[in-house]
Enzyme design. Structure first.
Site, PDB file in Angstrom:
ATOM      1  N   SER A 137       0.862  -1.188   0.000  1.00 22.97           N
ATOM      2  CA  SER A 137       0.000   0.000   0.000  1.00 22.97           C
ATOM      3  C   SER A 137       0.892   1.229   0.000  1.00 22.97           C
ATOM      4  O   SER A 137       2.039   1.173   0.464  1.00 22.97           O
ATOM      5  CB  SER A 137      -0.878   0.010   1.259  1.00 22.97           C
ATOM      6  OG  SER A 137      -1.517   1.258   1.445  1.00 22.97           O
ATOM      7  N   TYR A 150      -2.639  -1.635  10.201  1.00 23.84           N
ATOM      8  CA  TYR A 150      -2.725  -1.839   8.752  1.00 23.84           C
ATOM      9  C   TYR A 150      -1.488  -1.256   8.072  1.00 23.84           C
ATOM     10  O   TYR A 150      -0.820  -1.931   7.266  1.00 23.84           O
ATOM     11  CB  TYR A 150      -3.982  -1.180   8.184  1.00 23.84           C
ATOM     12  CG  TYR A 150      -4.081  -1.260   6.686  1.00 23.84           C
ATOM     13  CD1 TYR A 150      -4.649  -2.360   6.064  1.00 23.84           C
ATOM     14  CD2 TYR A 150      -3.591  -0.232   5.878  1.00 23.84           C
ATOM     15  CE1 TYR A 150      -4.724  -2.447   4.681  1.00 23.84           C
ATOM     16  CE2 TYR A 150      -3.661  -0.306   4.496  1.00 23.84           C
ATOM     17  CZ  TYR A 150      -4.230  -1.410   3.903  1.00 23.84           C
ATOM     18  OH  TYR A 150      -4.296  -1.494   2.526  1.00 23.84           O
TER      19      TYR A 150
END
Length: 247
Positions: A137, A150
């Site tokens: 990400s 995350y």
């Protein structure tokens, strides 16, 4: 990776980026198998799109082992794994109540990735040419403060991918890393607005980058400010800007 003639397994492809990528790769000419936890949803997607399907829970090592055996048996030509499965949860680090979410995120995003690679790598090493695509990400490079675990797991996936690529240098296995920016999906729940780029625009850019094959990191234009934030001296500014948006 030849997207016109690959056999691809994508766990976590029952919605969002995973499902969209499965559709695009199949439309390009590849054979696609998807994995997920809900049999009824898998059956529906098989009926609608013709994907191969397998039940899979990436938090369960036995489930991963069984799914890998099933996919390899039914599709011995398998040459591509995309470790798409992931969850993203908001956490308040001022309260230990966040710990269950943190553990679930690590189990899914990081250990799930590691275990999937372990399960499929022996087969992929036996193919003339094969590909592993991990999914990190833009938040691997500068965190979204509201989703700390995350962001941390995605940083770990990035680092793990670099080590995997180095260890597999000279083998038949190419190691790519897909680095999404914020994309308009239901990753944080139905109706949660990321303010991200439209999914179809993201997928079109990703497919173009896969076709070009120029870099081991698949970086759409929207993720570049995050990817290079530390180099450019904008990291702390961007962390504050994202936090101020209330995400």
């Amino acid at each position: 990776m030849d997207i016109t003639n690959s056999t691809v397994f994508i766990p976590g492809a029952t919605s969002g980026i995973g499902l969209g990528l499965a559709q695009r790769l199949q439309a390009a000419g590849s054979t696609v198998v998807i994995g997920g936890r809900r049999r009824a949803l898998l059956d529906s997607l098989h009926d609608e799109y013709g994907f191969g399907t397998v039940e899979l829970d990436v938090t369960d090592p036995a489930s991963i082992t069984a799914a890998a055996a099933s996919v390899i048996e039914s599709h011995p030509s398998l040459d591509t794994l995309v470790t798409m499965s992931g969850i993203m949860r908001a956490e308040d680090l001022r309260s230990s109540a966040h710990l269950d979410d943190a553990l679930a995120t690590i189990e899914t995003n990081l250990l799930g990735t590691i275990r999937l690679i372990d399960a499929f790598l022996p087969h992929l090493l036996g193919r003339p040419a094969s590909t592993i695509i991990t999914v990190s990400s833009g938040l691997a490079y500068m965190p979204l403060a509201a989703t700390p675990t995350y962001s941390a797991t995605k940083a770990a996936v990035h680092s793990y991918t670099q080590s995997l690529r180095q260890q597999l240098a000279g083998s038949p296995v190419s190691v790519l890393e897909l680095v999404p920016p914020a994309v308009a999906t239901d990753l944080m729940g139905e109706g949660v607005d990321f303010g991200g780029m439209p999914l179809e625009d993201f997928l079109s850019e990703v497919v173009s980058l896969l076709e070009a094959g120029a870099s081991p990191e698949i970086l759409v234009q929207n993720v570049l400010p995050l990817r290079w934030s530390e180099r450019d001296g904008t990291q702390q500014q961007l962390i504050g800007a994202l936090a101020s948006r209330g995400h």
